[in-house]
Design a protein around this motif. Structure first.
Motif, PDB file in Angstrom:
ATOM      1  N   SER A  24       0.552   3.835   1.929  1.00 53.66           N
ATOM      2  CA  SER A  24       0.878   4.224   3.306  1.00 53.66           C
ATOM      3  C   SER A  24       2.088   3.438   3.811  1.00 53.66           C
ATOM      4  O   SER A  24       2.966   4.006   4.469  1.00 53.66           O
ATOM      5  CB  SER A  24      -0.322   4.008   4.227  1.00 53.66           C
ATOM      6  OG  SER A  24      -0.724   2.655   4.221  1.00 53.66           O
ATOM      7  N   GLN A  25       2.146   2.155   3.499  1.00 54.50           N
ATOM      8  CA  GLN A  25       3.295   1.343   3.916  1.00 54.50           C
ATOM      9  C   GLN A  25       4.580   1.850   3.273  1.00 54.50           C
ATOM     10  O   GLN A  25       5.628   1.920   3.914  1.00 54.50           O
ATOM     11  CB  GLN A  25       3.071  -0.122   3.535  1.00 54.50           C
ATOM     12  CG  GLN A  25       2.024  -0.834   4.366  1.00 54.50           C
ATOM     13  CD  GLN A  25       1.806  -2.262   3.896  1.00 54.50           C
ATOM     14  OE1 GLN A  25       1.913  -2.572   2.717  1.00 54.50           O
ATOM     15  NE2 GLN A  25       1.485  -3.149   4.831  1.00 54.50           N
ATOM     16  N   SER A  46       0.829  -1.201   0.000  1.00 54.53           N
ATOM     17  CA  SER A  46       0.000   0.000   0.000  1.00 54.53           C
ATOM     18  C   SER A  46       0.866   1.254   0.000  1.00 54.53           C
ATOM     19  O   SER A  46       2.044   1.218   0.376  1.00 54.53           O
ATOM     20  CB  SER A  46      -0.915   0.014   1.225  1.00 54.53           C
ATOM     21  OG  SER A  46      -0.164   0.227   2.403  1.00 54.53           O
ATOM     22  N   TYR A  69       5.614   5.250   4.923  1.00 49.97           N
ATOM     23  CA  TYR A  69       6.212   5.053   6.246  1.00 49.97           C
ATOM     24  C   TYR A  69       7.617   4.456   6.123  1.00 49.97           C
ATOM     25  O   TYR A  69       8.523   4.805   6.894  1.00 49.97           O
ATOM     26  CB  TYR A  69       5.341   4.138   7.103  1.00 49.97           C
ATOM     27  CG  TYR A  69       3.949   4.681   7.362  1.00 49.97           C
ATOM     28  CD1 TYR A  69       3.691   6.045   7.407  1.00 49.97           C
ATOM     29  CD2 TYR A  69       2.869   3.810   7.555  1.00 49.97           C
ATOM     30  CE1 TYR A  69       2.417   6.538   7.639  1.00 49.97           C
ATOM     31  CE2 TYR A  69       1.579   4.300   7.785  1.00 49.97           C
ATOM     32  CZ  TYR A  69       1.363   5.661   7.820  1.00 49.97           C
ATOM     33  OH  TYR A  69       0.095   6.142   8.037  1.00 49.97           O
ATOM     34  N   SER A 125       5.293  10.303   7.351  1.00 52.71           N
ATOM     35  CA  SER A 125       4.097   9.957   8.130  1.00 52.71           C
ATOM     36  C   SER A 125       2.837  10.539   7.499  1.00 52.71           C
ATOM     37  O   SER A 125       1.731  10.072   7.743  1.00 52.71           O
ATOM     38  CB  SER A 125       4.234  10.463   9.570  1.00 52.71           C
ATOM     39  OG  SER A 125       4.482  11.855   9.599  1.00 52.71           O
ATOM     40  N   ASP A 126       2.997  11.576   6.668  1.00 45.94           N
ATOM     41  CA  ASP A 126       1.882  12.200   5.968  1.00 45.94           C
ATOM     42  C   ASP A 126       1.815  11.601   4.559  1.00 45.94           C
ATOM     43  O   ASP A 126       2.605  11.958   3.667  1.00 45.94           O
ATOM     44  CB  ASP A 126       2.095  13.715   5.889  1.00 45.94           C
ATOM     45  CG  ASP A 126       0.899  14.454   5.305  1.00 45.94           C
ATOM     46  OD1 ASP A 126       0.175  13.862   4.486  1.00 45.94           O
ATOM     47  OD2 ASP A 126       0.707  15.630   5.657  1.00 45.94           O
ATOM     48  N   VAL A 127       0.881  10.687   4.352  1.00 48.49           N
ATOM     49  CA  VAL A 127       0.789   9.962   3.080  1.00 48.49           C
ATOM     50  C   VAL A 127       0.426  10.899   1.927  1.00 48.49           C
ATOM     51  O   VAL A 127       0.932  10.744   0.808  1.00 48.49           O
ATOM     52  CB  VAL A 127      -0.247   8.820   3.190  1.00 48.49           C
ATOM     53  CG1 VAL A 127      -0.360   8.079   1.861  1.00 48.49           C
ATOM     54  CG2 VAL A 127       0.159   7.842   4.288  1.00 48.49           C
ATOM     55  N   HIS A 128      -0.447  11.852   2.187  1.00 49.57           N
ATOM     56  CA  HIS A 128      -0.848  12.799   1.135  1.00 49.57           C
ATOM     57  C   HIS A 128       0.352  13.634   0.676  1.00 49.57           C
ATOM     58  O   HIS A 128       0.555  13.833  -0.530  1.00 49.57           O
ATOM     59  CB  HIS A 128      -1.956  13.724   1.648  1.00 49.57           C
ATOM     60  CG  HIS A 128      -2.376  14.769   0.662  1.00 49.57           C
ATOM     61  ND1 HIS A 128      -3.133  14.467  -0.451  1.00 49.57           N
ATOM     62  CD2 HIS A 128      -2.118  16.114   0.606  1.00 49.57           C
ATOM     63  CE1 HIS A 128      -3.331  15.585  -1.148  1.00 49.57           C
ATOM     64  NE2 HIS A 128      -2.726  16.592  -0.535  1.00 49.57           N
ATOM     65  N   SER A 144       2.680  11.471  -1.381  1.00 51.56           N
ATOM     66  CA  SER A 144       2.154  11.239  -2.729  1.00 51.56           C
ATOM     67  C   SER A 144       2.389  12.449  -3.629  1.00 51.56           C
ATOM     68  O   SER A 144       2.715  12.306  -4.812  1.00 51.56           O
ATOM     69  CB  SER A 144       0.654  10.920  -2.669  1.00 51.56           C
ATOM     70  OG  SER A 144       0.424   9.724  -1.941  1.00 51.56           O
TER      71      SER A 144
END
Length: 217
Positions: free
Chosen positions: A183-184, A181, A187, A192-195, A198
């Motif tokens: 998010s994985q 994913s 990290y 820590s902020d996926v947005h 991206s």
């Protein structure tokens, strides 16, 4: 080419190991033979033969070790920083640099320094924040020198340089199906902020990590 008592070793030959074995075998057999028949020689002659054969073996072994060491140093010496490949293959990364990076103009000692820097960054890449003070300490320079040296070599600030490596590692994780994913992946490379991750990823690779991940399934 290397010669010992008319025995020639061709270091570029495919049967180099057989040549070395045969070369060492000669003086070894002499020592063994003399040892078995020591009674046939006077003390001075015996010592001369044993000493000569031992020196011959020692010289051959020393030359083998020197050749191996030189080869090892050569491989290490010519190992280029991964950043150069990233720079050359990514137009967006080239656009982030304040100048043109030319690997041919970067001294080998500086390339090795960059290789060491990459290892430090990759070794701590899952950390949300890389302390530049600690990083500079590990690279044996002051923080000011760290900024100056990175900029002089790749025309980037340390933070931008680290960001490029983080996102490069993220793409490797996607390409190699290491994480399942976004998010994985985020990290794993210290975001820590996926947005936000991206957004940065898309800025470097012109594709959102989610889209790239799905396209490879």
């Amino acid at each position: 080419m290397y010669t010992v008592k008319n025995i020639t070793i061709n270091w570029n030959s495919p049967d180099i190991l057989e040549q070395l074995a045969q070369t060492i075998k000669g003086p070894l057999e002499t020592i063994i033979s003399v040892g078995k028949n020591s009674g046939e020689y006077d003390k001075e002659k015996l010592e001369e033969i044993l000493f000569s054969s031992s020196i011959e073996i020692s010289v051959i072994i020393e030359d083998i070790l020197n050749k191996a060491k030189a080869k090892s140093l050569s491989v290490t010496y010519h190992h280029q920083p991964e950043f150069f490949g990233i720079y050359e293959s990514n137009e967006n990364v080239r656009g982030m640099c304040a100048g043109e990076v030319n690997p041919q103009k970067v001294a080998k000692v500086d390339q090795e320094w960059l290789v060491g820097l990459e290892k430090e960054v990759y070794g701590n890449i899952s950390q949300d924040f890389l302390d530049l003070g600690e990083l500079s300490y590990k690279m044996a320079v002051s923080e000011r020198q760290l900024h100056r040296k990175i900029f002089n070599l790749v025309f980037l600030t340390p933070n931008k340089y680290i960001r490029i490596l983080r996102l490069h590692r993220a793409k490797q994780l996607i390409d190699n199906y290491v994480q399942q994913s976004v998010s994985q992946i985020a990290y794993a490379v210290g975001y820590s902020d996926v947005h936000y991750f991206s957004k940065l990823f898309a800025g470097q690779y012109n594709v959102a990590p989610k889209e790239l991940l799905h396209s490879l399934r």
